[in-house]
Design a protein around this motif. Structure first.
Motif, PDB file in Angstrom:
ATOM      1  N   THR A   1      30.749  34.131  35.646  1.00 36.64           N
ATOM      2  CA  THR A   1      30.268  34.737  36.898  1.00 36.64           C
ATOM      3  C   THR A   1      28.801  34.395  37.162  1.00 36.64           C
ATOM      4  OG1 THR A   1      29.471  36.767  35.848  1.00 36.64           O
ATOM      5  CG2 THR A   1      31.799  36.714  36.527  1.00 36.64           C
ATOM      6  N   ARG A   2      28.383  34.577  38.390  1.00 33.07           N
ATOM      7  CA  ARG A   2      26.996  34.295  38.769  1.00 33.07           C
ATOM      8  C   ARG A   2      26.015  35.162  37.979  1.00 33.07           C
ATOM      9  NH1 ARG A   2      28.092  35.553  44.941  1.00 33.07           N
ATOM     10  NH2 ARG A   2      30.157  34.947  44.233  1.00 33.07           N
ATOM     11  N   GLU A   3      26.424  36.389  37.656  1.00 37.77           N
ATOM     12  CA  GLU A   3      25.544  37.277  36.872  1.00 37.77           C
ATOM     13  C   GLU A   3      25.358  36.735  35.458  1.00 37.77           C
ATOM     14  OE1 GLU A   3      28.274  38.478  38.543  1.00 37.77           O
ATOM     15  OE2 GLU A   3      27.236  39.438  40.236  1.00 37.77           O
ATOM     16  N   GLU A   4      26.468  36.274  34.869  1.00 35.75           N
ATOM     17  CA  GLU A   4      26.382  35.710  33.513  1.00 35.75           C
ATOM     18  C   GLU A   4      25.535  34.443  33.506  1.00 35.75           C
ATOM     19  OE1 GLU A   4      30.718  37.052  31.682  1.00 35.75           O
ATOM     20  OE2 GLU A   4      30.656  35.403  33.093  1.00 35.75           O
ATOM     21  N   ILE A   5      25.675  33.640  34.570  1.00 37.41           N
ATOM     22  CA  ILE A   5      24.894  32.407  34.672  1.00 37.41           C
ATOM     23  C   ILE A   5      23.406  32.744  34.764  1.00 37.41           C
ATOM     24  CG2 ILE A   5      24.381  30.384  36.087  1.00 37.41           C
ATOM     25  CD1 ILE A   5      27.340  30.487  37.054  1.00 37.41           C
ATOM     26  N   LYS A   6      23.073  33.686  35.617  1.00 36.09           N
ATOM     27  CA  LYS A   6      21.674  34.049  35.846  1.00 36.09           C
ATOM     28  C   LYS A   6      21.013  34.493  34.537  1.00 36.09           C
ATOM     29  CE  LYS A   6      19.012  36.443  39.414  1.00 36.09           C
ATOM     30  NZ  LYS A   6      17.811  36.792  38.679  1.00 36.09           N
ATOM     31  N   GLU A   7      21.721  35.314  33.793  1.00 33.58           N
ATOM     32  CA  GLU A   7      21.185  35.821  32.535  1.00 33.58           C
ATOM     33  C   GLU A   7      20.993  34.687  31.523  1.00 33.58           C
ATOM     34  OE1 GLU A   7      23.450  39.159  30.971  1.00 33.58           O
ATOM     35  OE2 GLU A   7      22.447  38.836  29.026  1.00 33.58           O
ATOM     36  N   ALA A   8      21.994  33.805  31.435  1.00 34.09           N
ATOM     37  CA  ALA A   8      21.920  32.714  30.457  1.00 34.09           C
ATOM     38  C   ALA A   8      20.816  31.715  30.818  1.00 34.09           C
ATOM     39  CB  ALA A   8      23.271  32.001  30.382  1.00 34.09           C
ATOM     40  N   VAL A   9      20.644  31.449  32.117  1.00 28.08           N
ATOM     41  CA  VAL A   9      19.630  30.478  32.543  1.00 28.08           C
ATOM     42  C   VAL A   9      18.232  31.039  32.285  1.00 28.08           C
ATOM     43  CG1 VAL A   9      18.676  29.278  34.558  1.00 28.08           C
ATOM     44  CG2 VAL A   9      21.151  29.330  34.211  1.00 28.08           C
TER      45      VAL A   9
END
Ligand code: IMP
Ligand code: MG
Length: 186
Positions: A17-25
């Motif tokens: 998800t976009r939330e998971e991506i944001k956190e990982a980036v």
């Protein structure tokens, strides 16, 4: 053929998800900032798949970095790498003595990055490291490890957040598995 009104209908499921991506980036940006303290890395984005990841990641890196891009092609419209790498657009600058960080969307067979890494080292870069959004280790054909990755994914064809199929789906904010029905009928 008419384009689907909702591109999410072409996915079998959302994988990241976009939330998971944001956190990982954001986490990755902090790691790179710490690892390159005192240095000014050259961030080389690989067009076109890395564009979304690249633009988010460099804003999470607190260093005096430089930017450049390369375009390579190993795929065509198919969903499997041909193993042949062609440079469509080369770097604009001389990289001798520079700490190069290649920013890529996905490491699949590893053929593209293996080729690029060798090529950039041969030009006299002080170091060449690889940061990839996705890693698909099951399909590796050469011995290549990304120095940084955000998500390890299974052997499925994914689109979104910059990744395409036939130049489509790059604008999906999440990463999803493309329904095989889409590319099987193509
Ligand atoms: P490799 O040389 O096989 O590692 O291929 C890397 C390139 O293939 C990536 O930069 C992508 O453009 C493309 N690619 C590999 N797997 C996928 C996928 O699941 N979705 C979209 N593009 C992919
Ligand atoms: Mg691609």
């Amino acid at each position: 053929m008419e384009a689907s009104a909702n591109i999410y209908h072409d996915l079998t499921r959302v994988l990241v998800t976009r939330e998971e991506i944001k956190e990982a980036v954001s986490k990755l940006g902090k790691r790179i900032t710490a690892d390159y303290q005192g240095k000014a890395p050259l961030c080389v984005g690989i067009l076109k798949g890395a564009i979304v990841f690249y633009s988010d990641l460099i804003r999470e890196i607190d260093l005096p970095l430089r930017t450049d891009f390369m375009a390579v092609s190993s795929y065509g419209a198919a969903t499997h790498s041909s193993g042949v790498v062609k440079v469509m657009k080369d770097l604009d600058m001389d990289i001798s003595g520079m700490d190069v960080l290649i920013i890529e969307d996905i490491v699949d067979s590893g053929v593209t990055l293996n080729f690029l890494k060798g090529r950039l080292l041969a030009r006299g870069a002080a170091s060449v490291k690889i940061a990839t959004l996705l890693d698909k280790p099951a399909r590796r054909r050469v011995d290549l490890k990304a120095d940084y990755f955000c998500f390890e994914i299974p052997d499925e064809f994914v689109v979104g957040y910059g990744l395409d199929w036939n130049e489509q789906y790059r604008n999906l904010p999440d990463i999803g598995v493309l329904s095989p029905a889409i590319y099987e009928k193509a």
